[in-house]
Design a protein around this motif. Sequence first.
Motif, PDB file in Angstrom:
ATOM      1  N   ARG A 276       6.737  -2.390   2.482  1.00  0.00           N
ATOM      2  CA  ARG A 276       5.089  -2.930   2.491  1.00  0.00           C
ATOM      3  C   ARG A 276       4.521  -1.139   4.120  1.00  0.00           C
ATOM      4  NH1 ARG A 276       3.127  -8.733   3.947  1.00  0.00           N
ATOM      5  NH2 ARG A 276       1.271  -7.715   4.354  1.00  0.00           N
ATOM      6  N   LEU A 277       5.235  -1.503   4.729  1.00  0.00           N
ATOM      7  CA  LEU A 277       4.807  -0.704   5.987  1.00  0.00           C
ATOM      8  C   LEU A 277       5.385   0.414   5.904  1.00  0.00           C
ATOM      9  CD1 LEU A 277       4.358  -0.288   9.004  1.00  0.00           C
ATOM     10  CD2 LEU A 277       7.381  -0.469   9.490  1.00  0.00           C
ATOM     11  N   MET A 278       6.279   0.918   5.039  1.00  0.00           N
ATOM     12  CA  MET A 278       6.051   2.686   4.251  1.00  0.00           C
ATOM     13  C   MET A 278       5.087   2.968   3.770  1.00  0.00           C
ATOM     14  SD  MET A 278       8.963   4.437   1.303  1.00  0.00           S
ATOM     15  CE  MET A 278       8.203   2.902   0.154  1.00  0.00           C
ATOM     16  N   HIS A 279       4.091   1.428   2.955  1.00  0.00           N
ATOM     17  CA  HIS A 279       2.935   2.489   1.955  1.00  0.00           C
ATOM     18  C   HIS A 279       1.627   2.521   2.711  1.00  0.00           C
ATOM     19  CE1 HIS A 279       4.668   2.555  -1.596  1.00  0.00           C
ATOM     20  NE2 HIS A 279       5.257   1.494  -1.617  1.00  0.00           N
ATOM     21  N   ALA A 280       2.131   1.174   3.561  1.00  0.00           N
ATOM     22  CA  ALA A 280       0.939   1.332   5.067  1.00  0.00           C
ATOM     23  C   ALA A 280       0.580   2.862   5.121  1.00  0.00           C
ATOM     24  CB  ALA A 280       0.806   0.089   6.238  1.00  0.00           C
ATOM     25  N   MET A 281       1.752   3.538   5.612  1.00  0.00           N
ATOM     26  CA  MET A 281       1.829   4.925   6.509  1.00  0.00           C
ATOM     27  C   MET A 281       1.290   6.242   5.121  1.00  0.00           C
ATOM     28  SD  MET A 281       5.784   5.062   7.622  1.00  0.00           S
ATOM     29  CE  MET A 281       6.313   6.572   8.197  1.00  0.00           C
ATOM     30  N   GLY A 282       1.051   5.606   4.186  1.00  0.00           N
ATOM     31  CA  GLY A 282       0.723   6.898   2.539  1.00  0.00           C
ATOM     32  C   GLY A 282      -0.834   7.074   3.057  1.00  0.00           C
ATOM     33  N   THR A 283      -1.506   5.491   3.247  1.00  0.00           N
ATOM     34  CA  THR A 283      -3.398   6.124   2.653  1.00  0.00           C
ATOM     35  C   THR A 283      -3.836   4.707   3.452  1.00  0.00           C
ATOM     36  OG1 THR A 283      -3.453   4.534   0.390  1.00  0.00           O
ATOM     37  CG2 THR A 283      -2.964   7.336   0.382  1.00  0.00           C
ATOM     38  N   ASP A 284      -4.836   4.540   3.873  1.00  0.00           N
ATOM     39  CA  ASP A 284      -5.320   3.502   5.040  1.00  0.00           C
ATOM     40  C   ASP A 284      -5.960   2.805   3.529  1.00  0.00           C
ATOM     41  OD1 ASP A 284      -5.571   4.534   7.279  1.00  0.00           O
ATOM     42  OD2 ASP A 284      -7.345   5.825   7.397  1.00  0.00           O
ATOM     43  N   GLU A 285      -6.104   3.042   2.700  1.00  0.00           N
ATOM     44  CA  GLU A 285      -6.633   1.728   1.305  1.00  0.00           C
ATOM     45  C   GLU A 285      -5.847   1.468   0.580  1.00  0.00           C
ATOM     46  OE1 GLU A 285      -6.621   5.615   1.292  1.00  0.00           O
ATOM     47  OE2 GLU A 285      -9.272   5.616   1.879  1.00  0.00           O
ATOM     48  N   GLU A 286      -4.265   1.624   0.997  1.00  0.00           N
ATOM     49  CA  GLU A 286      -3.297   1.324   0.597  1.00  0.00           C
ATOM     50  C   GLU A 286      -3.031   0.117   1.553  1.00  0.00           C
ATOM     51  OE1 GLU A 286       1.460   2.023  -2.647  1.00  0.00           O
ATOM     52  OE2 GLU A 286      -0.014   3.543  -1.164  1.00  0.00           O
ATOM     53  N   ALA A 287      -2.583   0.349   2.227  1.00  0.00           N
ATOM     54  CA  ALA A 287      -2.505  -0.906   3.841  1.00  0.00           C
ATOM     55  C   ALA A 287      -3.954  -2.049   4.060  1.00  0.00           C
ATOM     56  CB  ALA A 287      -2.554   0.023   5.109  1.00  0.00           C
ATOM     57  N   ALA A 288      -5.025  -1.186   3.892  1.00  0.00           N
ATOM     58  CA  ALA A 288      -6.485  -2.052   3.679  1.00  0.00           C
ATOM     59  C   ALA A 288      -5.840  -3.144   2.230  1.00  0.00           C
ATOM     60  CB  ALA A 288      -7.506  -1.881   3.536  1.00  0.00           C
ATOM     61  N   ARG A 289      -5.509  -3.123   1.458  1.00  0.00           N
ATOM     62  CA  ARG A 289      -5.306  -3.936  -0.318  1.00  0.00           C
ATOM     63  C   ARG A 289      -4.371  -4.886  -0.028  1.00  0.00           C
ATOM     64  NH1 ARG A 289      -4.843   0.599  -2.874  1.00  0.00           N
ATOM     65  NH2 ARG A 289      -3.389   0.663  -3.765  1.00  0.00           N
ATOM     66  N   ASP A 290      -3.097  -4.465   0.847  1.00  0.00           N
ATOM     67  CA  ASP A 290      -2.039  -5.397   0.887  1.00  0.00           C
ATOM     68  C   ASP A 290      -1.909  -6.290   2.477  1.00  0.00           C
ATOM     69  OD1 ASP A 290      -0.665  -3.431   2.933  1.00  0.00           O
ATOM     70  OD2 ASP A 290       0.882  -3.060   1.391  1.00  0.00           O
ATOM     71  N   GLY A 291      -3.070  -5.980   3.285  1.00  0.00           N
ATOM     72  CA  GLY A 291      -2.905  -6.344   3.903  1.00  0.00           C
ATOM     73  C   GLY A 291      -2.404  -5.778   5.573  1.00  0.00           C
ATOM     74  N   SER A 292      -1.599  -5.031   5.345  1.00  0.00           N
ATOM     75  CA  SER A 292      -1.018  -4.637   6.732  1.00  0.00           C
ATOM     76  C   SER A 292      -1.466  -3.939   7.419  1.00  0.00           C
ATOM     77  CB  SER A 292       0.479  -2.735   6.096  1.00  0.00           C
ATOM     78  OG  SER A 292       0.799  -3.528   4.703  1.00  0.00           O
ATOM     79  N   SER A 293      -2.286  -3.038   7.417  1.00  0.00           N
ATOM     80  CA  SER A 293      -3.234  -2.961   8.774  1.00  0.00           C
ATOM     81  C   SER A 293      -3.504  -3.846   9.521  1.00  0.00           C
ATOM     82  CB  SER A 293      -4.826  -1.834   7.873  1.00  0.00           C
ATOM     83  OG  SER A 293      -4.169  -1.138   6.931  1.00  0.00           O
ATOM     84  N   ASP A 294      -4.044  -5.354   8.556  1.00  0.00           N
ATOM     85  CA  ASP A 294      -4.239  -6.043   9.822  1.00  0.00           C
ATOM     86  C   ASP A 294      -2.695  -6.523  10.720  1.00  0.00           C
ATOM     87  OD1 ASP A 294      -6.833  -6.223   8.996  1.00  0.00           O
ATOM     88  OD2 ASP A 294      -6.771  -7.663   7.552  1.00  0.00           O
ATOM     89  N   GLU A 295      -1.985  -6.457   9.705  1.00  0.00           N
ATOM     90  CA  GLU A 295      -0.818  -7.583  10.291  1.00  0.00           C
ATOM     91  C   GLU A 295      -0.446  -5.915  11.299  1.00  0.00           C
ATOM     92  OE1 GLU A 295       2.357  -9.523   7.839  1.00  0.00           O
ATOM     93  OE2 GLU A 295       1.300  -8.083   6.305  1.00  0.00           O
ATOM     94  N   LEU A 296       0.120  -5.106  11.291  1.00  0.00           N
ATOM     95  CA  LEU A 296       0.138  -4.114  12.298  1.00  0.00           C
ATOM     96  C   LEU A 296      -0.533  -3.747  13.550  1.00  0.00           C
ATOM     97  CD1 LEU A 296       0.694  -0.775   9.988  1.00  0.00           C
ATOM     98  CD2 LEU A 296       2.869  -2.380  10.958  1.00  0.00           C
ATOM     99  N   ALA A 297      -1.696  -4.087  13.190  1.00  0.00           N
ATOM    100  CA  ALA A 297      -2.689  -4.392  14.701  1.00  0.00           C
ATOM    101  C   ALA A 297      -2.375  -5.463  15.253  1.00  0.00           C
ATOM    102  CB  ALA A 297      -4.672  -4.514  13.657  1.00  0.00           C
ATOM    103  N   GLN A 298      -1.795  -7.182  14.701  1.00  0.00           N
ATOM    104  CA  GLN A 298      -1.956  -7.693  15.187  1.00  0.00           C
ATOM    105  C   GLN A 298      -0.643  -7.741  16.452  1.00  0.00           C
ATOM    106  OE1 GLN A 298      -1.144 -10.885  13.126  1.00  0.00           O
ATOM    107  NE2 GLN A 298      -1.302 -12.519  14.398  1.00  0.00           N
ATOM    108  N   LEU A 299       0.956  -6.758  15.094  1.00  0.00           N
ATOM    109  CA  LEU A 299       2.048  -6.766  16.118  1.00  0.00           C
ATOM    110  C   LEU A 299       1.971  -5.886  17.286  1.00  0.00           C
ATOM    111  CD1 LEU A 299       4.633  -6.113  16.357  1.00  0.00           C
ATOM    112  CD2 LEU A 299       4.658  -4.405  14.279  1.00  0.00           C
TER     113      LEU A 299
END
Length: 242
Positions: free
Chosen positions: A198-221
């Motif tokens: 999931r972290l790897m895919h969050a590096m690929g595109t912002d859309e993919e990261a937003a779709r699986d919630g990775s962006s929010d988790e990374l921001a919180q981290l």
Amino acid sequence: MCTDPSEAAGAQETLISHFRHETWGDAARLYVDPRLPDDAHLPLLDHLEHAEREVFYRLELKAERPDVFAYLDTDLLAAAACTNRGVVAFYDGALHVVTTRADARTSVVHEYTHHVLMSHGMLGPAWAQEGIAMVVAQETWWLDPARIEQVRDAPMSLQLMEQAVPYTLRTDDALMFYVQAAGMVRCFVRGDDARLRRLMHAMGTDEEAARDGSSDELAQLLEPSTWESCIDYLMRDMAPLR
């Protein structure tokens, strides 16, 4: 350390003309330092094939094989790129590694991870690139209480962690960058390869990261309180993580 990347490009052209040439795939070339024994490339081929398998197992990705440069020592490797003198391997579109070191296998897995991620357009942030590579390579050297306390109490800025090219930093700064990057990835992944992907895919595109919630988790981290509590957790569980 060189001051102009064009110096490194020229140095690599010189290496290609002087190094022995071996093959390890349809198009990839293996360039071997002539000071190494004639069979020195054989263990390296084993390391590379292991790296392919390990990266696919952990990340479920493959890539065309890169060219590889095999060195006897760090002096010549440093002359081939703008790196600090503590660097023993790096990736710049080709994989460069000092093969005489005991940790050469780990270095190959680390750099091969960069190759696969970049081949799939997963370029940054820098901390994720390095932290994922360290996790896939199963590196443990960074699990040192003093170093972890330092990045907990005085972490590098987020801007630096996102944009730095760590092998061009001063040796001490590069060391702490890697410790912090590994800690950040450990905090996100929590021992789960599915979360690593999931972290790897969050590096690929912002859309993919937003779709699986990775962006929010990374921001919180990256919030200071979350960061400090995660590092405290790593320190409490240092023995199992080793």
